[in-house]
Design a protein around this motif. Structure first.
Motif, PDB file in Angstrom:
ATOM      1  N   TYR A 176      -1.720   3.950   5.369  1.00 14.11           N
ATOM      2  CA  TYR A 176      -0.470   3.719   6.275  1.00 14.11           C
ATOM      3  C   TYR A 176      -1.250   3.233   7.596  1.00 14.11           C
ATOM      4  O   TYR A 176      -2.213   3.872   7.846  1.00 14.11           O
ATOM      5  N   HIS A 177      -0.342   2.612   8.249  1.00 15.40           N
ATOM      6  CA  HIS A 177      -0.764   2.479   9.785  1.00 15.40           C
ATOM      7  C   HIS A 177       0.864   2.538  10.535  1.00 15.40           C
ATOM      8  O   HIS A 177       1.522   2.100  10.194  1.00 15.40           O
ATOM      9  N   THR A 193      -1.852  -1.091  15.821  1.00 12.67           N
ATOM     10  CA  THR A 193      -2.035   0.009  15.142  1.00 12.67           C
ATOM     11  C   THR A 193      -2.501   1.106  15.949  1.00 12.67           C
ATOM     12  O   THR A 193      -3.687   0.935  16.548  1.00 12.67           O
ATOM     13  N   TRP A 220       1.107  -4.764   0.757  1.00 17.60           N
ATOM     14  CA  TRP A 220       1.463  -4.603   2.180  1.00 17.60           C
ATOM     15  C   TRP A 220       2.740  -4.781   2.477  1.00 17.60           C
ATOM     16  O   TRP A 220       3.472  -5.755   2.516  1.00 17.60           O
ATOM     17  N   SER A 257      -3.804   5.554  11.629  1.00 15.68           N
ATOM     18  CA  SER A 257      -3.922   5.037  10.541  1.00 15.68           C
ATOM     19  C   SER A 257      -4.496   6.178   9.563  1.00 15.68           C
ATOM     20  O   SER A 257      -5.392   6.961  10.128  1.00 15.68           O
ATOM     21  N   SER A 258      -4.508   6.075   8.515  1.00 15.58           N
ATOM     22  CA  SER A 258      -5.244   7.037   7.607  1.00 15.58           C
ATOM     23  C   SER A 258      -4.847   6.442   5.879  1.00 15.58           C
ATOM     24  O   SER A 258      -4.246   5.582   6.015  1.00 15.58           O
ATOM     25  N   ARG A 279       2.261   1.414  14.067  1.00 12.89           N
ATOM     26  CA  ARG A 279       2.177   0.379  14.789  1.00 12.89           C
ATOM     27  C   ARG A 279       3.232   0.657  15.953  1.00 12.89           C
ATOM     28  O   ARG A 279       4.432   1.215  15.639  1.00 12.89           O
TER      29      ARG A 279
END
Length: 132
Positions: free
Chosen positions: A31-32, A40, A98, A43-44, A34
């Protein structure tokens, strides 16, 4: 769990991503978080956290749970969920799914002191008071 629409400063949240495989696949899921400009900030993903690739067969349903704190400036944020394959560490990956705006949420102001920067990282503070 319950879908959050507003989040307190530094609240721990669970980001759950569901994947249904249409073919046998080695994959990474992430995920990001934003901001309103689609930049972003956090994220990880599965590979970042485990250093291993997920594997599944056609028809498998895989659920990925990632827990994190959100030390973010108040405002509106969105979650971008991504699935990638053919990952070459620190080089490239092929994105096979996405999902923009998988979730949109509002960060509440930090209390009692508002946060002015986009992200807060805990600091260690030492003060020397020198008198004459």
């Amino acid at each position: 769990g319950q879908t959050l629409r507003s989040v307190a400063f530094d609240q721990k949240v669970l980001i759950r991503i569901h994947v249904r495989l249409k073919k046998d696949l080695e994959l990474n899921c992430g995920y990001h978080i934003r901001d309103e400009f689609s930049l972003t900030l956090l994220s990880s993903g599965s590979y970042i956290e485990t250093q291993t690739v997920l594997r599944g067969k056609k028809g498998d349903h895989i659920i990925i749970d990632l827990s994190t704190h959100l030390p973010l400036h108040h405002g509106r944020y969105s979650v971008l969920a991504v699935i990638s394959t053919k990952y070459i560490m620190n080089k490239t990956a092929q994105f096979v799914d996405w999902v923009e705006n998988a979730l949109v949420f509002e960060m509440l102001p930090r209390q009692p002191q508002v946060l002015w920067s986009p992200v807060y990282l805990k600091n260690e503070l030492r003060v020397w008071h020198i008198t004459r």
